[in-house]
Design an enzyme around this catalytic site. Sequence first.
Site, PDB file in Angstrom:
ATOM      1  N   GLU A  40       0.981  -1.182  -0.104  1.00  6.77           N
ATOM      2  CA  GLU A  40       0.074  -0.125  -0.019  1.00  6.77           C
ATOM      3  C   GLU A  40       0.884   1.293   0.029  1.00  6.77           C
ATOM      4  O   GLU A  40       1.985   1.093   0.749  1.00  6.77           O
ATOM      5  CB  GLU A  40      -0.829  -0.030   1.334  1.00  6.77           C
ATOM      6  CG  GLU A  40      -1.921   1.058   1.194  1.00  6.77           C
ATOM      7  CD  GLU A  40      -2.643   0.973   2.534  1.00  6.77           C
ATOM      8  OE1 GLU A  40      -3.941   1.320   2.327  1.00  6.77           O
ATOM      9  OE2 GLU A  40      -2.454   0.430   3.435  1.00  6.77           O
ATOM     10  N   LYS A 115     -10.278   0.455  -2.689  1.00  6.13           N
ATOM     11  CA  LYS A 115     -10.583   0.046  -1.574  1.00  6.13           C
ATOM     12  C   LYS A 115     -11.856   0.418  -0.642  1.00  6.13           C
ATOM     13  O   LYS A 115     -12.372   1.220  -0.554  1.00  6.13           O
ATOM     14  CB  LYS A 115      -9.395   0.693  -0.497  1.00  6.13           C
ATOM     15  CG  LYS A 115      -9.213   0.115   0.838  1.00  6.13           C
ATOM     16  CD  LYS A 115      -8.002   0.988   1.434  1.00  6.13           C
ATOM     17  CE  LYS A 115      -7.779   0.519   3.073  1.00  6.13           C
ATOM     18  NZ  LYS A 115      -6.702   1.379   3.602  1.00  6.13           N
ATOM     19  N   CYS A 157      -5.101  -3.817   2.825  1.00  8.32           N
ATOM     20  CA  CYS A 157      -4.918  -3.415   4.357  1.00  8.32           C
ATOM     21  C   CYS A 157      -6.206  -3.732   5.331  1.00  8.32           C
ATOM     22  O   CYS A 157      -6.495  -4.833   5.923  1.00  8.32           O
ATOM     23  CB  CYS A 157      -4.415  -1.888   4.368  1.00  8.32           C
ATOM     24  SG  CYS A 157      -3.454  -1.590   5.900  1.00  8.32           S
TER      25      CYS A 157
END
Length: 287
Positions: A40, A115, A157
């Site tokens: 990321e 995301k 993440c």
Amino acid sequence: MSVAVIQMVSQSDVLDNLARARALLEQAAARGARLAVLPENFAAMGRRDVADIGRAEAIGQGPILPWLKQVARDLRLWIVAGTLPLPPVGRPDAKAHACSLLVDDRGEIVARYDKLHLFDVDVADNRGRYRESDDYAYGGHVVVADTPVGRVGLTVCYDLRFPELYSELRAAGAELITAPSAFTAVTGQAHWEVLIRARAIETQCYVLAAAQGGVHPGPRETFGHAAIVDPWGRVLAQQDQGEAVLVAERDSSEQASIRARMPVASHRRFFSQGARQRPVQDDEFKA
């Protein structure tokens, strides 16, 4: 087929980060990887001009996308490009997404994942407060794509804390799941390995957990411990801190055997809200 995950300690200088990323990708290709996962924020950490970076990339004036396509072509390598800020297609002035791109070995973008879960959390570290939604818009789609190493599901993440997303990816045919990350040192110490192993076990997928591992502008300290986890939950490779290239083989026969011996996908049951709240009747316990 070999896969690689990369750990970086990205800073605020985009061009320097790209140079470091290329060197690490070259190592992955030299070691036989067909697909490599960057972490990321691989191109920039600690920057407050996310909107400007995203807009420049969207209108063809940024360095990241041309670099990414060229490296994939040069190395004949499929790349999951961690995350970079990108607005919705055709809307360069819109709020950026934390976007993970899958690029094939010809330099073509074959999948885009924005995301879904943004890290709006208070953490007991030297920064204290994280609000990704200040800079990024929420994604809205689950993404799975075919690659030479298998069918890959894309996550990022904080998504690791939401197992329902991973169940959706498994249902969509994922065999490997990428999780480029930048976990804080505090949350990583507490939960990182538990989460990546749990997501691998419950989906019976390989989890390719690229990471940031060190100190960045902000100030921010990331946990590192990039890892490749197999469908039985075994950690095949891991790096604590600093730059690293981790490579492992996907054993498709063993994965198929694990899924056949423990067919959790066919055993999964779903309950309506009403069913969960239904009171138990006394006579249900009678012989």
